[in-house]
Design an enzyme around this catalytic site. Sequence first.
Site, mmCIF file in Angstrom:
data_model
loop_
_atom_site.group_PDB
_atom_site.id
_atom_site.type_symbol
_atom_site.label_atom_id
_atom_site.label_comp_id
_atom_site.label_asym_id
_atom_site.label_seq_id
_atom_site.Cartn_x
_atom_site.Cartn_y
_atom_site.Cartn_z
ATOM 1 N N CYS A 149 0.821 -1.210 0.000
ATOM 2 C CA CYS A 149 0.000 0.000 0.000
ATOM 3 C C CYS A 149 0.853 1.259 0.000
ATOM 4 O O CYS A 149 0.334 2.366 -0.174
ATOM 5 C CB CYS A 149 -0.939 0.017 1.201
ATOM 6 S SG CYS A 149 -0.134 0.309 2.785
ATOM 7 N N GLN A 200 -23.281 -6.301 9.778
ATOM 8 C CA GLN A 200 -23.790 -7.266 10.737
ATOM 9 C C GLN A 200 -25.305 -7.421 10.619
ATOM 10 O O GLN A 200 -25.881 -8.242 11.337
ATOM 11 C CB GLN A 200 -23.432 -6.820 12.162
ATOM 12 C CG GLN A 200 -21.945 -6.829 12.451
ATOM 13 C CD GLN A 200 -21.596 -6.200 13.789
ATOM 14 O OE1 GLN A 200 -20.954 -5.166 13.835
ATOM 15 N NE2 GLN A 200 -22.008 -6.822 14.882
ATOM 16 N N GLU A 250 -17.996 -12.065 23.604
ATOM 17 C CA GLU A 250 -17.760 -10.830 24.340
ATOM 18 C C GLU A 250 -17.378 -10.986 25.807
ATOM 19 O O GLU A 250 -16.589 -10.191 26.327
ATOM 20 C CB GLU A 250 -19.009 -9.938 24.224
ATOM 21 C CG GLU A 250 -19.258 -9.446 22.825
ATOM 22 C CD GLU A 250 -20.619 -8.792 22.645
ATOM 23 O OE1 GLU A 250 -20.676 -7.621 22.248
ATOM 24 O OE2 GLU A 250 -21.621 -9.481 22.916
#
Length: 1370
Positions: free
Chosen positions: A111, A803, A1304
């Site tokens: 990049c 999502q 989580e």
Amino acid sequence: MAALMRGIIGRCCGGPSTSAGGLHHHDQPINQPAVGYPTSAPLTFVLNGQTVEVADPDPKILVVDWLRQEGGYTGTKRSCAEGGCGACTIMIQELSQDGKTWKKGLPINSCLTPLVSLGGCKVTTVEGVGTEEEGYHPIQKKMADCNASQCGMCTPGFVVNMYALLQENPKPTAEEVERRFDGNLCRCTGYRPILDAFHSLATTDIEDLAGAPCATRGERGAGAATLPACAGGCAKGGSCKKAGGGEAAGIDAARARREAGGVTFYRSGDNSTTWAQPSTLAQLCDLMSSSSSPYEIVASNTGIRGVKKYYDNAAWGGDDAGTAAAPSETLLINISRIQELNFVQQNSNGVELGCLTTLRDAIEALADSGGVKGAALSAHIAKVASQQVRAAATIGGNLSLHIKYPAFPSDVATILAGAGASATLVDPETKKESSVAVEDLKSVEGLVLKSVVIPLGSPADKFFTDRVALRHQNAHAIVNAAFGLDLDPAGGTIRGARIFFGGVSAAGVVRAPKTEAILIGKSPSADGLMGQALSALSQEVVPDDGRQKQYKSSLIQSLFYKFLLGLQPQLSPQLASAAAGFDRPVSTGLVDYKGAQDPNEFPVSENMPKVEALTNTSGETLYVDDLPEYRSSLHCAFVLARTGPCSSFQLDFDDAIAAAGFVCHVDASSLSSSGLQNAVSPSGEPLFAPAKSGVAYVGQRLAMVVCDTEANALEAARAVKVSYGPVTRDPVLTIEDAIAAKSFYNSKAEAFSKGDAPSALSSSAVKFSGVAECGHQHHFYLEQQTAVAARSSDGIKLAVSTQGPGLIAAMVSSTLGVPKTQVEVVQGFAGGAYGGKSSKSVPCALAAAVGTHFCGGRPVKCKMEINDNLAMLGSRRPHRLEYQVGCTEEGKINAIVATLYYQQGAYLDFGDMGGLDVLQMSLDGVYNCENWQLSGFECKTDTPGNTFCRGPVFLPGTFLIESVLDHVAHQVGREAEEVKSLNLYKKGDVSLAGQTLADSNARATFDLCVSNADFGDRAKEVEDFNAKNALVKRGLAICPSKYMMNPCTGFPSLVSVQEDASVLIQHTGCEIGQGLNTKAVQTAALELGVACDAIKCAATSSRIAKTGNVTGGSTTSEAICASTVLACQEIARRMAPVKQANPDAKWADLVSKCYSQGIDLAARAVYDGSQRQPGVLPDQQDNGPSPYVQYGCAAVEVQVDVLTGETQVLRVDLVQDNGISLNTAVDVGQIQGSFIMGLGYMLTEEFVWDRTGKRTGSAGSNVSNGTWEYKPMSSLDIPIEFNVTLLPKSVNSHGVLGSKSVGEPPLILSAGVVSAVRKAVQAFRRQQGGGKEKEFCAISAPATVEKVQLATGLNLQDLTLVGRGLSPVR
């Protein structure tokens, strides 16, 4: 002439060759205008074994973009586009000196690398390492086997970097492997499984792993680069990319290029840029002296692409961000093929490094040079940037960037100045050389920086360098320093001194001559010298005014003090560790998951790699930007506000309209006039701010432009002129600002109470108050927000990294005013999400949809750059808790009275994210307090609207209550783990949110963690260490947790058995790296009795995913598995009569018979909570708002350098209650990755707001909007020892197949690291006395190096007083 010696920190592949034309020999004229330069022959290089020719290459095109857009090699990922993440890593090889073979490969950031720089090089991408068609390389197989990928976006970069390491050294040491990946970020895995995979390669015989896995070529070892090309004799024939003698042709072309010499020229498509590449110093001088165009001297591109924009304000859309209007003609002179500038030599004067010496080569040369200077310089440069950058970045480029932008805290400039180095300059007009000290090198305009000469000095001399950064590796220095003493060999007195600091002044490197004068003529151990020198230094070197002035002032003293300590002949043992610094060993980790498996349920709960693991490692997992059907789409880019808040603004699109490739522009008025809706959520946030309504925050969307290419769209967006109305006030940026301004969404405080807190507080034996705070966190997914939209036969179709495809479809339907039946949104794979691609994927998707609407149905792609992505979209919400606590003298909490503030930003998310109603679920942690009185305020600030981030509510809630418990322990004078144990919930207790903890495993996880960590004995070891070390302290803390899970209902799954007996699952969750597809496949395999490899999950479509089917909360995998169970059971029910009639039939035969009888083998089901199946589906016991509770516990040990605030996480022992795991490999990976993401939040991931605009050019800007300023954990920041245990024999009757969610809950255990840091800081405070030890260490999260060091209370007097263990000598 505007000659800017800006030697783009580096060299790639021996030197860029550029854009369009044939070889140009020196005897041809070179003094004509740039537009008249001849063009060179096609650009030729070898790519994955094939010789490639590119006609008229554009010098503006980067390698990563060419690979992806023109070459079709989408395995190389474009993420940060500034050299900070490593997802774009490729391997480069240059032609050897004999012109017959290739040198060993080096990893570089594609990049940062111009395409034209590849001329005469060999390039290997991840596709050249291994693919599904050609076979996977052992590196890729090992990564898959070790579950070392999750979302997969970073994985190709890791693979190529490891591949390059094996090319360099087929038998790397464990330490070489460990330190290899400082330039590769991974947000998902936490690095532990990646390092485990690569360490396992390093501990076996891996000489046969260095080459590609082509079976015909056999085992390729270290000499793979010298082997002849594949003869193409395998079954693939001509289709094999390695066939046809391509490499031989490439070597011939490279050799011809070298022998031709001369100057190579290429031009950009818009004629704005000419790339000239001389091959000799004489040619360079002629170009410089004769050019009539402005020119820049470059070498590769690491500095200009990755660093420069943070010092000319371009990263924040400043004046130098670019313009599309009539670009001025620029001549780029690439010097990287000039051998006279690329050399290393050593003589009596010292070591001379040519300006093109890469940082990597400088490390090796200086280490080999001998002497204290060479060793110190080599070790310091090894801490600069990353492997990929050091392989390309040059000594001359780094110096030149610092000269151009003195605020850039160049380590190279500081340490070379400290070493007394001089620079050799060449005047291109006269060809004469001159020498100037590096410290005096203020400009090289119009000159050639030829080399740097470093005097090595005598063996008696002393030389020391140091740096402190936000992260241990690949982070720019906050302060760097170099100190040198010329000592009399006979008497040891100081004859000369050099004291230099970087990072303290915008003017560049700073010297301390007055302090040097104090040292001269004295012995380094002379009485009183240390105090005199430190006192003088504090007056002489004063940092610029700014946010970190106090910390930098302290670092100036601390780093110099470390140097002085190292000079003492009789150093106190208590100070030895402070002088020596920390040498990080190779990290390790153990995993124990056996007790969380049930062999009777295999393949469910089996330790099985993800179904996408191998395609992750080969780069063949396709993300939105990889989809070939959208490669020719138009591109849109946002116009973002650079001022705020203000009352109004006006847009001028004239320059954008005149820009190359412009198609259209869209703003709020465009939407209104076309009858389209202007909203990204029901809460009122507009897609584009209406001009008359003004700007709410810096980074707000004002408009967008659509162009033919991504680059043109970005340039056109920057060309839009924005006139801002009056700024209405100073920006409200923080919770403290909101409190002062009374800026809240709720004018009246939310209120919640339990028991009688005021009375209980009043009657408590111990009462105290305090404040706990935690900040923002970027989601930092490596796949930036990306969406593409196109007209389809039945409406509009979008591919979105999201999502919630159903949510996106609903918003597109609403915006365009079309029925939802005419909108389809598809999500295949997302390269990370963490909550940031639920509501925050909507703006990007709407932009693509609106773009398609205004462009006649043509495909339009919206792919955000990292700087705009982080500036425009919200983050995790910061929290502040102001509390009063009453407790017993033993530490049992009686009452908590508190006010809680949570920062939402300028707009609400999709409705209110919740205040006290949801914080009740987490704020009590695992601690039973009978009396609470809470007030809550939702803060409205002039910042992007915040949103859900992994572990929302629970991470801040856990941190806040852990801070309170630490404070309780401090107040009552007991160890925190004792107080925490005393207050733990017991089975049957009722939580703050009303949850009956009937099956509480809080005590079980706590006790097992204490046992696994050997907590008692290690606590004594920590105490002993602290007694023996005055300025390095350790802390050992424990953090238990409670996580209340959401119901896993409402996610349909459609299972179809195909005629060939394969099985397709079309579910409504989103695979974002969490292993959802894998668990669904395992569940179906268990229910249907078929092999996992016969089952596949399709991409998720809004055709079956509802608006509310947003993947998150860690329960989506459970929900999909539950629905898949029901669908498979329905299919099994339909097949049952056939199976009864054919009991011995195999699966394929059974399916065939069902089809012959017309039996429908497709079934759709949705688990809605009403279905009951003991041991399979949740039992639905009503214990409160959550179906069940997750428990965990972590013991964390840290080491803190009091002088600098640097924290090393030495060891973590983590226990997680996972029930019966659905997949132990996936779940352990989730635990490791989740915890490390939390660790970043707690230690390094700091938001910095520019209040004045001095740093960014815009008051209210987020400084931390890219990899240069924002620092998630790297592989060298993770715990040195990281052990994970799944709580054994914990069957969850309230979960699917006895499991508990995992994505989580482990995250919140990271709060323990701040508790451990507090203990280390308190240990120092107790040592020092003076009253500071009586104060609680209320350090906030993130506990950055700055916060930690300032929390110690260290000052100049501490460093000079005899006593308190701080005497510099015995």
